[in-house]
Scaffold this motif. Structure first.
Motif, PDB file in Angstrom:
ATOM      1  N   PHE A   6      10.504 -35.964  -5.375  1.00  0.00           N
ATOM      2  CA  PHE A   6      10.585 -34.923  -6.268  1.00  0.00           C
ATOM      3  C   PHE A   6       9.546 -33.921  -6.292  1.00  0.00           C
ATOM      4  O   PHE A   6       8.541 -34.400  -6.067  1.00  0.00           O
ATOM      5  CB  PHE A   6      10.890 -35.392  -7.737  1.00  0.00           C
ATOM      6  CG  PHE A   6      12.064 -36.415  -8.146  1.00  0.00           C
ATOM      7  CD1 PHE A   6      13.215 -35.910  -8.516  1.00  0.00           C
ATOM      8  CD2 PHE A   6      11.886 -37.693  -8.085  1.00  0.00           C
ATOM      9  CE1 PHE A   6      14.251 -36.688  -8.650  1.00  0.00           C
ATOM     10  CE2 PHE A   6      12.788 -38.538  -8.219  1.00  0.00           C
ATOM     11  CZ  PHE A   6      14.020 -38.161  -8.394  1.00  0.00           C
ATOM     12  N   LEU A   7       9.793 -32.576  -6.112  1.00  0.00           N
ATOM     13  CA  LEU A   7       8.935 -31.607  -5.659  1.00  0.00           C
ATOM     14  C   LEU A   7       8.298 -31.128  -7.224  1.00  0.00           C
ATOM     15  O   LEU A   7       8.865 -30.660  -8.264  1.00  0.00           O
ATOM     16  CB  LEU A   7       9.395 -30.389  -5.215  1.00  0.00           C
ATOM     17  CG  LEU A   7       9.917 -30.729  -3.722  1.00  0.00           C
ATOM     18  CD1 LEU A   7      10.679 -29.639  -3.126  1.00  0.00           C
ATOM     19  CD2 LEU A   7       8.531 -30.826  -2.900  1.00  0.00           C
ATOM     20  N   VAL A   8       6.850 -31.133  -7.362  1.00  0.00           N
ATOM     21  CA  VAL A   8       6.269 -30.513  -8.533  1.00  0.00           C
ATOM     22  C   VAL A   8       5.247 -29.295  -8.128  1.00  0.00           C
ATOM     23  O   VAL A   8       5.020 -29.242  -6.871  1.00  0.00           O
ATOM     24  CB  VAL A   8       5.250 -31.662  -9.291  1.00  0.00           C
ATOM     25  CG1 VAL A   8       6.307 -32.682  -9.642  1.00  0.00           C
ATOM     26  CG2 VAL A   8       4.368 -32.357  -8.146  1.00  0.00           C
ATOM     27  N   GLU A   9       5.055 -28.660  -8.983  1.00  0.00           N
ATOM     28  CA  GLU A   9       4.281 -27.420  -8.519  1.00  0.00           C
ATOM     29  C   GLU A   9       2.807 -27.772  -8.116  1.00  0.00           C
ATOM     30  O   GLU A   9       2.086 -27.221  -7.248  1.00  0.00           O
ATOM     31  CB  GLU A   9       3.978 -26.361  -9.898  1.00  0.00           C
ATOM     32  CG  GLU A   9       3.277 -25.218  -9.635  1.00  0.00           C
ATOM     33  CD  GLU A   9       4.041 -24.352  -8.762  1.00  0.00           C
ATOM     34  OE1 GLU A   9       3.416 -23.256  -7.997  1.00  0.00           O
ATOM     35  OE2 GLU A   9       5.279 -24.477  -8.572  1.00  0.00           O
ATOM     36  N   PRO A  22      13.686 -29.283 -14.401  1.00  0.00           N
ATOM     37  CA  PRO A  22      14.977 -29.515 -13.386  1.00  0.00           C
ATOM     38  C   PRO A  22      14.843 -30.748 -12.611  1.00  0.00           C
ATOM     39  O   PRO A  22      15.722 -31.518 -12.550  1.00  0.00           O
ATOM     40  CB  PRO A  22      15.046 -28.124 -12.435  1.00  0.00           C
ATOM     41  CG  PRO A  22      14.369 -27.112 -13.461  1.00  0.00           C
ATOM     42  CD  PRO A  22      13.370 -27.762 -13.970  1.00  0.00           C
ATOM     43  N   GLU A  23      13.506 -30.975 -11.980  1.00  0.00           N
ATOM     44  CA  GLU A  23      13.292 -32.266 -11.502  1.00  0.00           C
ATOM     45  C   GLU A  23      13.553 -33.412 -12.166  1.00  0.00           C
ATOM     46  O   GLU A  23      14.041 -34.367 -11.722  1.00  0.00           O
ATOM     47  CB  GLU A  23      12.077 -32.130 -10.783  1.00  0.00           C
ATOM     48  CG  GLU A  23      11.880 -31.047  -9.617  1.00  0.00           C
ATOM     49  CD  GLU A  23      12.600 -31.487  -8.430  1.00  0.00           C
ATOM     50  OE1 GLU A  23      12.119 -32.034  -7.314  1.00  0.00           O
ATOM     51  OE2 GLU A  23      13.799 -31.171  -8.336  1.00  0.00           O
ATOM     52  N   ALA A  42       5.914 -34.687  -4.612  1.00  0.00           N
ATOM     53  CA  ALA A  42       5.065 -34.036  -3.737  1.00  0.00           C
ATOM     54  C   ALA A  42       4.964 -32.482  -4.015  1.00  0.00           C
ATOM     55  O   ALA A  42       5.971 -32.128  -4.679  1.00  0.00           O
ATOM     56  CB  ALA A  42       6.033 -34.028  -2.422  1.00  0.00           C
ATOM     57  N   ASP A  43       3.971 -31.933  -3.696  1.00  0.00           N
ATOM     58  CA  ASP A  43       3.640 -30.507  -4.074  1.00  0.00           C
ATOM     59  C   ASP A  43       4.381 -29.430  -3.027  1.00  0.00           C
ATOM     60  O   ASP A  43       4.099 -28.331  -2.984  1.00  0.00           O
ATOM     61  CB  ASP A  43       2.114 -30.207  -4.081  1.00  0.00           C
ATOM     62  CG  ASP A  43       1.152 -30.638  -2.906  1.00  0.00           C
ATOM     63  OD1 ASP A  43       1.983 -30.791  -1.934  1.00  0.00           O
ATOM     64  OD2 ASP A  43       0.131 -30.696  -3.213  1.00  0.00           O
ATOM     65  N   GLY A  44       4.777 -30.082  -1.898  1.00  0.00           N
ATOM     66  CA  GLY A  44       5.336 -29.084  -0.909  1.00  0.00           C
ATOM     67  C   GLY A  44       4.421 -28.566   0.220  1.00  0.00           C
ATOM     68  O   GLY A  44       4.756 -27.960   1.086  1.00  0.00           O
ATOM     69  N   ARG A  45       3.137 -28.913  -0.125  1.00  0.00           N
ATOM     70  CA  ARG A  45       1.996 -28.419   0.521  1.00  0.00           C
ATOM     71  C   ARG A  45       1.179 -29.531   1.399  1.00  0.00           C
ATOM     72  O   ARG A  45      -0.031 -29.412   1.460  1.00  0.00           O
ATOM     73  CB  ARG A  45       0.875 -27.553  -0.201  1.00  0.00           C
ATOM     74  CG  ARG A  45       1.976 -26.181  -0.682  1.00  0.00           C
ATOM     75  CD  ARG A  45       0.801 -25.684  -1.601  1.00  0.00           C
ATOM     76  NE  ARG A  45       0.324 -26.228  -2.647  1.00  0.00           N
ATOM     77  CZ  ARG A  45       0.966 -26.347  -3.819  1.00  0.00           C
ATOM     78  NH1 ARG A  45       2.323 -25.906  -3.954  1.00  0.00           N
ATOM     79  NH2 ARG A  45       0.299 -26.948  -4.824  1.00  0.00           N
ATOM     80  N   LEU A 145       6.988 -28.406   2.348  1.00  0.00           N
ATOM     81  CA  LEU A 145       8.311 -27.547   2.166  1.00  0.00           C
ATOM     82  C   LEU A 145       8.460 -26.511   3.048  1.00  0.00           C
ATOM     83  O   LEU A 145       7.387 -25.570   3.355  1.00  0.00           O
ATOM     84  CB  LEU A 145       8.187 -27.017   0.564  1.00  0.00           C
ATOM     85  CG  LEU A 145       9.379 -26.124   0.453  1.00  0.00           C
ATOM     86  CD1 LEU A 145      10.682 -27.094   0.252  1.00  0.00           C
ATOM     87  CD2 LEU A 145       9.166 -25.790  -1.122  1.00  0.00           C
ATOM     88  N   PRO A 146       9.439 -26.175   4.040  1.00  0.00           N
ATOM     89  CA  PRO A 146       9.297 -25.004   4.848  1.00  0.00           C
ATOM     90  C   PRO A 146       9.215 -23.623   4.269  1.00  0.00           C
ATOM     91  O   PRO A 146       9.598 -23.429   2.750  1.00  0.00           O
ATOM     92  CB  PRO A 146      10.763 -24.974   5.510  1.00  0.00           C
ATOM     93  CG  PRO A 146      11.182 -26.594   5.205  1.00  0.00           C
ATOM     94  CD  PRO A 146      10.701 -27.053   4.079  1.00  0.00           C
TER      95      PRO A 146
END
Length: 244
Positions: A6-9, A22-23, A42-45, A145-146
């Motif tokens: 799940f993605l978090v800020e 939403p997550e 995950a923060d996508g970075r 995250l792309p």
């Protein structure tokens, strides 16, 4: 089965965290995670954290963090310039390219693109691509995250400038004689790969990209659709670069 992601800020700094919004809704209501089950944040970075569910609320989860990690960004970066396609073909391409490891997607307003992103329609279409990439990254358990370029898309001139600044660039073209499987690849920097829309790449566009430093290549003898060509090319590059 691997733990869902799940993605978090931003990743939590403490030992516990409440996954809401939403997550949290997706985790608690859609996937129906229960106390004791594991998940990934995950923060996508590049940042990740493993966690265990400690309580389930209405559209939210309380979790206890068990470990933290960080994945370096892959090098060289793989950037796909994707000609805008009609219907859902563009979204199919974005989904599959994200799953196989693309680092950046550049929506390209090619002269032969049937669909045109104009005004609010373009904004909505780009948002759909971004949402598709986000969900595909979660499905693939990606720490990164792309990036989705464009505002909402990029012109041929801007794509040519992007090619000129890349370490290597390739244009998938059915009439090319060189093959991507044997092309020289850099170890660092950025590799730009151009995929045309349904109608193909116009001669003037091919000339502009070649002048900027791109090399026309082909994958094989068959002609792939715009929704699958980028995925196949990324698979070739990922294998040759030892990502896979």
């Amino acid at each position: 089965m691997s733990a869902p992601l799940f993605l978090v800020e931003s990743l939590p700094v403490g030992a516990s965290f409440t996954l809401a919004g939403p997550e949290g809704h997706h985790a608690a209501t859609v996937q129906r995670l229960r106390v004791g089950e594991e998940l990934l944040l995950a923060d996508g970075r590049g940042g990740t954290a493993a966690a265990v569910v400690t309580a389930v609320g209405r559209g939210s989860l309380d979790v206890a963090l068990t470990s933290r990690g960080y994945a370096d960004a892959p090098v060289p970066r793989l950037v796909v310039v994707q000609g805008i396609a009609k219907g859902d073909r563009g979204e199919l391409a974005v989904q599959a390219m994200t799953e196989v490891g693309v680092d950046e997607i550049v929506p390209w307003a090619a002269s032969r693109s049937v669909a045109q992103w104009r005004g609010e329609r373009g904004v909505r279409a780009r948002e759909k691509w971004a949402s598709t990439a986000r969900e595909a990254a979660k499905q693939a358990r990606r720490a990164w995250l792309p990036v989705l370029a464009g505002s909402p898309d990029e012109s041929t001139d801007r794509v040519a400038r992007r090619i000129a600044g890349a370490t290597a660039a390739f244009v998938l073209h059915e009439e090319a004689t060189d093959r991507l499987t044997t092309a020289d690849l850099p170890d660092t920097g950025e590799i730009v790969l151009v995929v045309g829309p349904e109608g193909g790449i116009a001669p003037a566009e091919l000339d502009a990209f070649s002048a900027a430093g791109a090399r026309p290549v082909r994958l094989g003898d068959s002609v792939l659709r715009t929704s699958t060509a980028g995925v196949a090319a990324l698979a070739v590059l990922s294998t040759r670069l030892s990502r896979w």
